[in-house]
Design a protein around this motif. Structure first.
Motif, PDB file in Angstrom:
ATOM      1  N   VAL A  39       0.840  -1.193   0.000  1.00  0.00           N
ATOM      2  CA  VAL A  39       0.000   0.000   0.000  1.00  0.00           C
ATOM      3  C   VAL A  39       0.882   1.252   0.000  1.00  0.00           C
ATOM      4  CG1 VAL A  39      -1.991  -1.078   1.098  1.00  0.00           C
ATOM      5  CG2 VAL A  39      -0.252  -0.025   2.524  1.00  0.00           C
ATOM      6  N   ARG A  40       2.187   1.038   0.234  1.00  0.00           N
ATOM      7  CA  ARG A  40       3.150   2.142   0.227  1.00  0.00           C
ATOM      8  C   ARG A  40       4.468   1.614  -0.324  1.00  0.00           C
ATOM      9  NH1 ARG A  40       6.708   4.430   4.558  1.00  0.00           N
ATOM     10  NH2 ARG A  40       7.157   6.546   3.878  1.00  0.00           N
ATOM     11  N   THR A  41       5.037   2.326  -1.288  1.00  0.00           N
ATOM     12  CA  THR A  41       6.311   1.936  -1.887  1.00  0.00           C
ATOM     13  C   THR A  41       7.263   3.121  -1.806  1.00  0.00           C
ATOM     14  OG1 THR A  41       5.206   0.430  -3.415  1.00  0.00           O
ATOM     15  CG2 THR A  41       7.445   1.107  -3.987  1.00  0.00           C
ATOM     16  N   GLU A  54      -0.799  -3.355   4.234  1.00  0.00           N
ATOM     17  CA  GLU A  54      -1.780  -2.779   5.161  1.00  0.00           C
ATOM     18  C   GLU A  54      -1.598  -3.254   6.601  1.00  0.00           C
ATOM     19  OE1 GLU A  54      -5.421  -5.885   4.222  1.00  0.00           O
ATOM     20  OE2 GLU A  54      -5.410  -3.933   3.261  1.00  0.00           O
ATOM     21  N   LYS A  55      -0.894  -4.365   6.799  1.00  0.00           N
ATOM     22  CA  LYS A  55      -0.641  -4.877   8.151  1.00  0.00           C
ATOM     23  C   LYS A  55       0.590  -4.234   8.784  1.00  0.00           C
ATOM     24  CE  LYS A  55      -2.286  -9.493   6.960  1.00  0.00           C
ATOM     25  NZ  LYS A  55      -1.873 -10.899   6.818  1.00  0.00           N
ATOM     26  N   GLY A  56       1.366  -3.490   7.991  1.00  0.00           N
ATOM     27  CA  GLY A  56       2.608  -2.905   8.485  1.00  0.00           C
ATOM     28  C   GLY A  56       3.817  -3.794   8.255  1.00  0.00           C
ATOM     29  N   GLU A  57       3.628  -4.897   7.519  1.00  0.00           N
ATOM     30  CA  GLU A  57       4.736  -5.783   7.179  1.00  0.00           C
ATOM     31  C   GLU A  57       5.521  -5.150   6.027  1.00  0.00           C
ATOM     32  OE1 GLU A  57       2.530  -9.977   8.213  1.00  0.00           O
ATOM     33  OE2 GLU A  57       2.128  -9.030   6.280  1.00  0.00           O
ATOM     34  N   THR A  58       6.818  -5.456   5.955  1.00  0.00           N
ATOM     35  CA  THR A  58       7.632  -4.856   4.906  1.00  0.00           C
ATOM     36  C   THR A  58       8.271  -5.904   4.014  1.00  0.00           C
ATOM     37  OG1 THR A  58       9.597  -4.771   6.315  1.00  0.00           O
ATOM     38  CG2 THR A  58       8.187  -2.805   6.274  1.00  0.00           C
ATOM     39  N   LEU A  59       8.506  -5.487   2.785  1.00  0.00           N
ATOM     40  CA  LEU A  59       9.257  -6.266   1.819  1.00  0.00           C
ATOM     41  C   LEU A  59      10.313  -5.325   1.255  1.00  0.00           C
ATOM     42  CD1 LEU A  59       9.644  -8.898   0.209  1.00  0.00           C
ATOM     43  CD2 LEU A  59       8.048  -7.971  -1.485  1.00  0.00           C
TER      44      LEU A  59
END
Length: 98
Positions: A39-41, A54-59
């Motif tokens: 949802v954010r890049t 949306e859960k706050g997990e990152t990649l």
């Protein structure tokens, strides 16, 4: 990167991803990497890419100096799974958990 011990609650998730990979049911990184919806890049100054869902997990995707690519997924508990993709001179591709 700060590493965190895997809590017992996170073990079933980690093992399900690894088992699905070994069983050939999903791509090399399993559904964690293949179905991540950001949802954010953010394109970072070091040329890496950080995506947040949306859960706050990152990649985080890092383009390494040797031409390989490392993707690191971190869940909300701080548990990380990293996958390195290596492009070989013979045209083959290797994907390994790191």
């Amino acid at each position: 990167m700060k590493k965190k011990n895997i809590g017992e609650a996170s073990l079933p998730i980690l093992w399900s991803v690894i088992k699905a990979y070994v069983d050939g049911k999903v791509g090399a990184a399993g559904s964690v990497f293949d179905t991540f919806e950001a949802v954010r890049t953010v394109f970072n100054a070091d040329r890496s890419i950080t995506e947040t869902n949306e859960k706050g997990e990152t990649l985080v995707t890092v383009f390494n100096a040797d031409g390989s690519i490392t993707k690191t997924f971190t869940n909300v508990d701080g548990v990380t799974i990293a996958l390195k993709t290596v492009f070989n001179a013979d045209g083959s591709i290797e994907e390994v958990f790191v």
